[in-house]
Design a protein around this motif. Structure first.
Motif, PDB file in Angstrom:
ATOM      1  N   ALA A  26     -96.620 -39.982 -94.469  1.00 58.72           N
ATOM      2  CA  ALA A  26     -95.155 -39.944 -94.506  1.00 58.72           C
ATOM      3  C   ALA A  26     -94.596 -38.700 -93.829  1.00 58.72           C
ATOM      4  O   ALA A  26     -93.704 -38.008 -94.355  1.00 58.72           O
ATOM      5  N   GLY A  27     -95.124 -38.386 -92.655  1.00 59.95           N
ATOM      6  CA  GLY A  27     -94.595 -37.284 -91.870  1.00 59.95           C
ATOM      7  C   GLY A  27     -95.237 -35.940 -92.137  1.00 59.95           C
ATOM      8  O   GLY A  27     -94.861 -34.934 -91.526  1.00 59.95           O
ATOM      9  N   HIS A  28     -96.200 -35.874 -93.042  1.00 57.36           N
ATOM     10  CA  HIS A  28     -96.868 -34.613 -93.388  1.00 57.36           C
ATOM     11  C   HIS A  28     -98.287 -34.584 -92.821  1.00 57.36           C
ATOM     12  O   HIS A  28     -98.911 -35.624 -92.598  1.00 57.36           O
ATOM     13  N   ASP A  29     -98.796 -33.374 -92.626  1.00 54.40           N
ATOM     14  CA  ASP A  29    -100.194 -33.219 -92.238  1.00 54.40           C
ATOM     15  C   ASP A  29    -101.068 -33.267 -93.481  1.00 54.40           C
ATOM     16  O   ASP A  29    -100.801 -32.540 -94.453  1.00 54.40           O
ATOM     17  N   PRO A  30    -102.115 -34.105 -93.496  1.00 54.24           N
ATOM     18  CA  PRO A  30    -102.968 -34.227 -94.688  1.00 54.24           C
ATOM     19  C   PRO A  30    -103.540 -32.897 -95.166  1.00 54.24           C
ATOM     20  O   PRO A  30    -103.583 -32.633 -96.376  1.00 54.24           O
ATOM     21  N   ALA A  31    -103.974 -32.045 -94.242  1.00 54.34           N
ATOM     22  CA  ALA A  31    -104.555 -30.766 -94.648  1.00 54.34           C
ATOM     23  C   ALA A  31    -103.519 -29.903 -95.358  1.00 54.34           C
ATOM     24  O   ALA A  31    -103.812 -29.269 -96.385  1.00 54.34           O
ATOM     25  N   ALA A  32    -102.290 -29.874 -94.819  1.00 59.81           N
ATOM     26  CA  ALA A  32    -101.233 -29.083 -95.449  1.00 59.81           C
ATOM     27  C   ALA A  32    -100.916 -29.611 -96.852  1.00 59.81           C
ATOM     28  O   ALA A  32    -100.673 -28.831 -97.787  1.00 59.81           O
ATOM     29  N   VAL A  33    -100.934 -30.920 -97.003  1.00 61.43           N
ATOM     30  CA  VAL A  33    -100.695 -31.522 -98.321  1.00 61.43           C
ATOM     31  C   VAL A  33    -101.775 -31.085 -99.303  1.00 61.43           C
ATOM     32  O   VAL A  33    -101.485 -30.709-100.449  1.00 61.43           O
ATOM     33  N   MET A  34    -103.033 -31.110 -98.852  1.00 66.78           N
ATOM     34  CA  MET A  34    -104.136 -30.718 -99.739  1.00 66.78           C
ATOM     35  C   MET A  34    -104.081 -29.232-100.083  1.00 66.78           C
ATOM     36  O   MET A  34    -104.396 -28.836-101.210  1.00 66.78           O
ATOM     37  N   HIS A  35    -103.686 -28.399 -99.126  1.00 63.07           N
ATOM     38  CA  HIS A  35    -103.557 -26.974 -99.409  1.00 63.07           C
ATOM     39  C   HIS A  35    -102.494 -26.746-100.482  1.00 63.07           C
ATOM     40  O   HIS A  35    -102.647 -25.880-101.344  1.00 63.07           O
ATOM     41  N   TRP A  67    -101.572 -28.989-102.789  1.00 63.61           N
ATOM     42  CA  TRP A  67    -102.049 -29.565-104.055  1.00 63.61           C
ATOM     43  C   TRP A  67    -103.103 -28.694-104.736  1.00 63.61           C
ATOM     44  O   TRP A  67    -103.030 -28.438-105.934  1.00 63.61           O
ATOM     45  N   PHE A  68    -104.093 -28.274-103.966  1.00 64.81           N
ATOM     46  CA  PHE A  68    -105.258 -27.604-104.549  1.00 64.81           C
ATOM     47  C   PHE A  68    -105.245 -26.086-104.407  1.00 64.81           C
ATOM     48  O   PHE A  68    -106.110 -25.410-104.944  1.00 64.81           O
ATOM     49  N   GLY A  69    -104.277 -25.556-103.663  1.00 64.58           N
ATOM     50  CA  GLY A  69    -104.242 -24.123-103.442  1.00 64.58           C
ATOM     51  C   GLY A  69    -105.205 -23.716-102.336  1.00 64.58           C
ATOM     52  O   GLY A  69    -105.938 -24.536-101.777  1.00 64.58           O
ATOM     53  N   THR A  70    -105.192 -22.421-102.029  1.00 62.92           N
ATOM     54  CA  THR A  70    -106.028 -21.924-100.937  1.00 62.92           C
ATOM     55  C   THR A  70    -106.957 -20.811-101.414  1.00 62.92           C
ATOM     56  O   THR A  70    -107.279 -19.886-100.667  1.00 62.92           O
ATOM     57  N   GLY A  71    -107.398 -20.912-102.644  1.00 62.58           N
ATOM     58  CA  GLY A  71    -108.319 -19.919-103.193  1.00 62.58           C
ATOM     59  C   GLY A  71    -109.647 -20.518-103.570  1.00 62.58           C
ATOM     60  O   GLY A  71    -110.512 -20.765-102.722  1.00 62.58           O
ATOM     61  N   PHE A  72    -109.808 -20.807-104.858  1.00 64.70           N
ATOM     62  CA  PHE A  72    -111.076 -21.343-105.369  1.00 64.70           C
ATOM     63  C   PHE A  72    -111.456 -22.641-104.673  1.00 64.70           C
ATOM     64  O   PHE A  72    -112.632 -22.869-104.361  1.00 64.70           O
ATOM     65  N   ALA A  73    -110.478 -23.502-104.420  1.00 68.56           N
ATOM     66  CA  ALA A  73    -110.768 -24.803-103.804  1.00 68.56           C
ATOM     67  C   ALA A  73    -111.437 -24.631-102.447  1.00 68.56           C
ATOM     68  O   ALA A  73    -112.343 -25.404-102.085  1.00 68.56           O
ATOM     69  N   ALA A  74    -111.020 -23.626-101.686  1.00 71.74           N
ATOM     70  CA  ALA A  74    -111.614 -23.412-100.369  1.00 71.74           C
ATOM     71  C   ALA A  74    -113.091 -23.072-100.473  1.00 71.74           C
ATOM     72  O   ALA A  74    -113.920 -23.569 -99.703  1.00 71.74           O
ATOM     73  N   HIS A  75    -113.450 -22.238-101.442  1.00 68.49           N
ATOM     74  CA  HIS A  75    -114.856 -21.862-101.619  1.00 68.49           C
ATOM     75  C   HIS A  75    -115.680 -23.041-102.146  1.00 68.49           C
ATOM     76  O   HIS A  75    -116.819 -23.258-101.710  1.00 68.49           O
ATOM     77  N   LEU A  76    -115.111 -23.796-103.081  1.00 70.02           N
ATOM     78  CA  LEU A  76    -115.821 -24.964-103.628  1.00 70.02           C
ATOM     79  C   LEU A  76    -116.077 -26.003-102.544  1.00 70.02           C
ATOM     80  O   LEU A  76    -117.208 -26.497-102.385  1.00 70.02           O
ATOM     81  N   LEU A  77    -115.050 -26.332-101.766  1.00 65.46           N
ATOM     82  CA  LEU A  77    -115.205 -27.367-100.747  1.00 65.46           C
ATOM     83  C   LEU A  77    -116.051 -26.884 -99.578  1.00 65.46           C
ATOM     84  O   LEU A  77    -116.709 -27.689 -98.912  1.00 65.46           O
ATOM     85  N   SER A  78    -116.062 -25.588 -99.331  1.00 59.38           N
ATOM     86  CA  SER A  78    -116.978 -25.033 -98.337  1.00 59.38           C
ATOM     87  C   SER A  78    -118.424 -25.248 -98.771  1.00 59.38           C
ATOM     88  O   SER A  78    -119.290 -25.638 -97.973  1.00 59.38           O
ATOM     89  N   PHE A  79    -118.692 -25.015-100.062  1.00 54.98           N
ATOM     90  CA  PHE A  79    -120.041 -25.247-100.592  1.00 54.98           C
ATOM     91  C   PHE A  79    -120.427 -26.716-100.462  1.00 54.98           C
ATOM     92  O   PHE A  79    -121.564 -27.043-100.081  1.00 54.98           O
ATOM     93  N   VAL A  80    -119.500 -27.612-100.772  1.00 57.11           N
ATOM     94  CA  VAL A  80    -119.775 -29.051-100.675  1.00 57.11           C
ATOM     95  C   VAL A  80    -120.125 -29.429 -99.247  1.00 57.11           C
ATOM     96  O   VAL A  80    -121.093 -30.171 -98.999  1.00 57.11           O
TER      97      VAL A  80
END
Length: 368
Positions: free
Chosen positions: A145-154, A156-169
């Motif tokens: 709906a006009g948004h970038d998926p990555a920006a939406v996820m940032h 929703w999930f923030g740009t701290g712990f989630a980044a490290h967790l998903l990097s590990f995944v």
């Protein structure tokens, strides 16, 4: 078993996997000749033709040694002579000549697909220099709906712990592929299941390489890097930087770079191969906790690829379709079907997809 007959019989189980590898090898040689490009070993630290056999040999040791120890404990016999006898007993039950040929064929066919895939992927920008990132970004914005998926996820999930967790995944996925191959070739006594899985991965590699040639992209992290400025530095950040450096060096001087360029986004093979793993797990009826773990890891993989900028959401859709089709085609090719519907076909003597440690002590061996 006659050596020649054993090899041919095992090779037939992996017929489509061998065909995929040979097709990719022919494509690789053709592109290299036309574009005057080098063919390289795909692995930097340790050559894959050494690395992957070592993984399989380690898996074989893990298959044999605990069983020997289990029988020694049950029989209370730890003397060297007794242990040698138990070793011969376990090897004879678990590793007859037919299973050695099965594992060897599967490993060779898969590695041929892997090595040629990596080279074809590296050659893709020379074959088709057009990049489709702008088009895929438009598709993503339409879907969101006009948004970038990555920006939406940032958001929703923030740009701290989630980044490290998903990097590990994302990095854990890299280890998952060779481990899953070792499981399919070593621990399964149901060879039709193992051949199905390895063949499906071979199809994944071929379809992925063809899509890289037809729809070349670099992914959001490279086409729109500003969107990811707020993410903390992780191992994935360094990986992304290193891959871009390799791409620049290869495009500037393919023969002098001494590296492969490994950037291509559509379709997402991270997602495609995880879909293949999940569907095979479902179809061969692995333990429930294994199947659930696979689906959870797939969900985390989808999040990580978009959140970290490796892929567009459209790449994920392509990966799901690719992985699903590979399972169906490999199922048909390996005889795991009833009509055109794929399902595991078990030989009458099959014990099942996995044989737990010590199980063969409690019942007669049911090896293929």
């Amino acid at each position: 078993m006659n050596t020649r007959y054993g090899f041919v019989r095992a090779a037939r189980q992996f017929g489509l996997a061998w065909a995929c590898g040979l097709l990719m090898a022919a494509l690789m040689v053709l592109i290299a000749a036309v574009q005057d490009l080098p063919i390289r070993d795909p692995d930097d630290v340790m050559p894959g033709y050494i690395q992957f056999p070592l993984i399989v040999l380690a898996a074989i040791a893990l298959d044999i040694v605990p069983r020997v120890a289990h029988r020694a404990r049950v029989r209370r016999s730890w003397r060297p002579r007794a242990l040698r006898g138990l070793l011969g007993e376990v090897v004879g039950e678990r590793w007859p000549a037919s299973h050695w040929w099965f594992a060897l064929n599967g490993l060779l066919a898969w590695y041929l697909c892997y090595a040629t895939f990596r080279n074809v992927k590296s050659m893709a920008p020379f074959v088709n220099p057009r990049e489709w990132d702008a088009t895929l970004a438009q598709i993503d914005r339409f879907l969101f709906a006009g948004h970038d998926p990555a920006a939406v996820m940032h958001a929703w999930f923030g740009t701290g712990f989630a980044a490290h967790l998903l990097s590990f995944v994302y990095v854990a996925w890299i280890a998952l592929v060779p481990v899953s191959i070792a499981i399919a070739l070593v621990w399964t006594r149901q060879t039709t299941a193992g051949a199905w899985f390895v063949t499906a991965l071979a199809v994944d590699w071929v379809l992925g390489a063809l899509l890289y040639l037809l729809v070349p992209t670099v992914g959001p992290i490279y086409s729109d890097p500003g969107m990811f400025d707020e993410l903390p530095r992780t191992y994935v950040t360094r990986l992304q930087e290193g891959m871009w450096d390799d791409r620049v060096a290869v495009l500037a001087d393919p023969r002098g770079a001494d590296a492969l360029q490994t950037i291509a986004a559509f379709a997402s093979l991270h997602v495609g191969i995880m879909v293949t793993i999940c569907l095979i797990a479902r179809l061969v009826a692995v333990p429930r906790w294994v199947e659930i773990s696979a689906w959870v890891f797939l969900a985390l993989t989808v999040l990580s690829t978009v959140y970290l900028g490796w892929h567009f959401a459209a790449d994920v859709v392509g990966g799901v379709a690719l992985g699903s089709f590979a399972v169906w085609l490999a199922g048909v090719a390996t005889g795991n079907r009833v009509g055109w519907r794929v399902r595991l076909v078990r030989p009458e003597q099959a014990a099942g997809p996995l044989d737990p440690v010590g199980a063969s002590d409690a019942r007669p061996s049911t090896l293929d």
